[in-house]
Write a protein that holds these residues in place. Sequence first.
Motif, PDB file in Angstrom:
ATOM      1  N   GLY A  75       0.822  -1.213   0.000  1.00 16.20           N
ATOM      2  CA  GLY A  75       0.000   0.000   0.000  1.00 16.20           C
ATOM      3  C   GLY A  75       0.849   1.252   0.000  1.00 16.20           C
ATOM      4  N   ALA A  76       1.917   1.252   0.794  1.00 17.55           N
ATOM      5  CA  ALA A  76       2.812   2.408   0.841  1.00 17.55           C
ATOM      6  C   ALA A  76       3.493   2.618  -0.510  1.00 17.55           C
ATOM      7  CB  ALA A  76       3.858   2.216   1.940  1.00 17.55           C
ATOM      8  N   LEU A  77       3.887   1.523  -1.148  1.00 19.65           N
ATOM      9  CA  LEU A  77       4.527   1.612  -2.461  1.00 19.65           C
ATOM     10  C   LEU A  77       3.593   2.273  -3.472  1.00 19.65           C
ATOM     11  CD1 LEU A  77       6.738   0.785  -4.557  1.00 19.65           C
ATOM     12  CD2 LEU A  77       5.543  -1.399  -4.749  1.00 19.65           C
ATOM     13  N   ALA A  78       2.348   1.819  -3.535  1.00 18.29           N
ATOM     14  CA  ALA A  78       1.399   2.368  -4.512  1.00 18.29           C
ATOM     15  C   ALA A  78       1.152   3.848  -4.262  1.00 18.29           C
ATOM     16  CB  ALA A  78       0.078   1.592  -4.438  1.00 18.29           C
ATOM     17  N   ARG A  79       0.998   4.250  -2.990  1.00 19.27           N
ATOM     18  CA  ARG A  79       0.730   5.659  -2.682  1.00 19.27           C
ATOM     19  C   ARG A  79       1.936   6.534  -3.006  1.00 19.27           C
ATOM     20  NH1 ARG A  79      -1.715   3.023   1.658  1.00 19.27           N
ATOM     21  NH2 ARG A  79       0.083   3.399   3.019  1.00 19.27           N
ATOM     22  N   THR A  80       3.132   6.013  -2.792  1.00 26.35           N
ATOM     23  CA  THR A  80       4.341   6.785  -3.045  1.00 26.35           C
ATOM     24  C   THR A  80       4.545   7.019  -4.541  1.00 26.35           C
ATOM     25  OG1 THR A  80       5.369   5.925  -1.031  1.00 26.35           O
ATOM     26  CG2 THR A  80       6.837   6.839  -2.708  1.00 26.35           C
ATOM     27  N   ILE A  81       4.368   5.979  -5.335  1.00 27.27           N
ATOM     28  CA  ILE A  81       4.523   6.122  -6.789  1.00 27.27           C
ATOM     29  C   ILE A  81       3.460   7.065  -7.338  1.00 27.27           C
ATOM     30  CG2 ILE A  81       4.388   4.886  -8.979  1.00 27.27           C
ATOM     31  CD1 ILE A  81       5.743   2.518  -7.609  1.00 27.27           C
ATOM     32  N   GLU A  82       2.255   6.975  -6.794  1.00 21.14           N
ATOM     33  CA  GLU A  82       1.180   7.879  -7.227  1.00 21.14           C
ATOM     34  C   GLU A  82       1.560   9.336  -6.946  1.00 21.14           C
ATOM     35  OE1 GLU A  82      -3.489   8.905  -6.124  1.00 21.14           O
ATOM     36  OE2 GLU A  82      -2.462   7.249  -5.142  1.00 21.14           O
ATOM     37  N   LEU A 143      10.046   0.081  -5.988  1.00 25.41           N
ATOM     38  CA  LEU A 143       9.943   1.502  -5.650  1.00 25.41           C
ATOM     39  C   LEU A 143      10.997   2.304  -6.399  1.00 25.41           C
ATOM     40  CD1 LEU A 143       8.774   3.805  -3.941  1.00 25.41           C
ATOM     41  CD2 LEU A 143      10.419   3.203  -2.161  1.00 25.41           C
ATOM     42  N   ALA A 144      12.249   1.833  -6.359  1.00 29.82           N
ATOM     43  CA  ALA A 144      13.327   2.549  -7.028  1.00 29.82           C
ATOM     44  C   ALA A 144      13.082   2.614  -8.530  1.00 29.82           C
ATOM     45  CB  ALA A 144      14.672   1.877  -6.735  1.00 29.82           C
ATOM     46  N   GLU A 145      12.593   1.503  -9.095  1.00 33.24           N
ATOM     47  CA  GLU A 145      12.323   1.475 -10.531  1.00 33.24           C
ATOM     48  C   GLU A 145      11.117   2.343 -10.875  1.00 33.24           C
ATOM     49  OE1 GLU A 145      11.257  -1.758 -14.067  1.00 33.24           O
ATOM     50  OE2 GLU A 145      11.783  -2.454 -12.060  1.00 33.24           O
ATOM     51  N   GLY A 146      10.052   2.230 -10.046  1.00 36.14           N
ATOM     52  CA  GLY A 146       8.825   2.967 -10.325  1.00 36.14           C
ATOM     53  C   GLY A 146       9.001   4.461 -10.245  1.00 36.14           C
ATOM     54  N   ILE A 147       9.749   4.936  -9.232  1.00 37.78           N
ATOM     55  CA  ILE A 147       9.969   6.378  -9.105  1.00 37.78           C
ATOM     56  C   ILE A 147      11.190   6.810  -9.908  1.00 37.78           C
ATOM     57  CG2 ILE A 147      10.477   8.261  -7.503  1.00 37.78           C
ATOM     58  CD1 ILE A 147       8.841   6.986  -5.447  1.00 37.78           C
ATOM     59  N   GLY A 148      12.248   6.005  -9.839  1.00 34.13           N
ATOM     60  CA  GLY A 148      13.461   6.363 -10.576  1.00 34.13           C
ATOM     61  C   GLY A 148      13.199   6.521 -12.055  1.00 34.13           C
TER      62      GLY A 148
END
Length: 210
Positions: A75-82, A143-148
Motif C-alpha cells: 500500500g505504501a509503495l502504490a501511494r508513493t509512486i502515485e 519503488l526505485a524502478e517505479g519512481i526512478g
Amino acid sequence: MEAQARQRRSQQERSAAARRRLCEATIEALARHGYRGTTTQRVAELAELSRGAMQHHYASRVDLVADAAEHLLNGALARTIEAARRLQPGSADPFRILVGELWQRLASDWRYDASLELFVALRSDAELRARVQPMMGRLADALAEGIGGLFRARRPGDDPELLVRMTFTLLRGLALEAPVQRDPAVLRRMLDQWADLLGDRLRLAGEAEV
C-alpha cells in the motif's frame, strides 16, 4: 456446476476479507503496542475474529506478521509512486514538493509507526527476517524502478534509482530521530537541502534537458 463455482468464489472472497481484516489488525497492533505486544490473541481481538478463525488462515505469528508486512508495504509503495507521478514538468521546486509530501506521509500516517516496528523487529527476529527480507528487497526494487523511471540524470554517472533509495533511507532515519529532534526549522532545512541536491542531479522525465 455454476452454483458450486459461485459458492467457491464466495468462500474465497470471505477468506480474502478475513485475511485483510487480520492484516489490518496486525498493523494496528504493531503501531499501538510494538512488535512484542503484537500477540495473536490481541490481533484476533482487534479483528473481531476467534483464535480458531485466525489460526485457520495463519498457522503462526510469523506467518501473520509477514503477510501484514507485505500488505502494509504494498500500500505504501502504490501511494508513493502515485505521489511522484503527480509532479508536473516545469513546476517550481518539484523535488521540494516531492520530498515534503513524502515526509508528511511518514510523519502523519500512524501506519508508518508499524513499519518502524517491523524494521526494528527484523534486527532481532531471524525467522521473521528470513520471511520478510526477500519481499522487502523486491518492493525496494519496485519503488526505485517505479519512481526512478520518472526522472533522468542531469550528469553522467548520476543514478536516479540510487538517489531514490537514498531519499527513503534519509527519510526513515529522520523518522527514527523525530522523537528527539525537537527543532522543526532544522528538520525543514535538512529536507530542503536534500531536495535541492536531488534537483541538481535529476530532472523530471518530461522536462527539457538544459
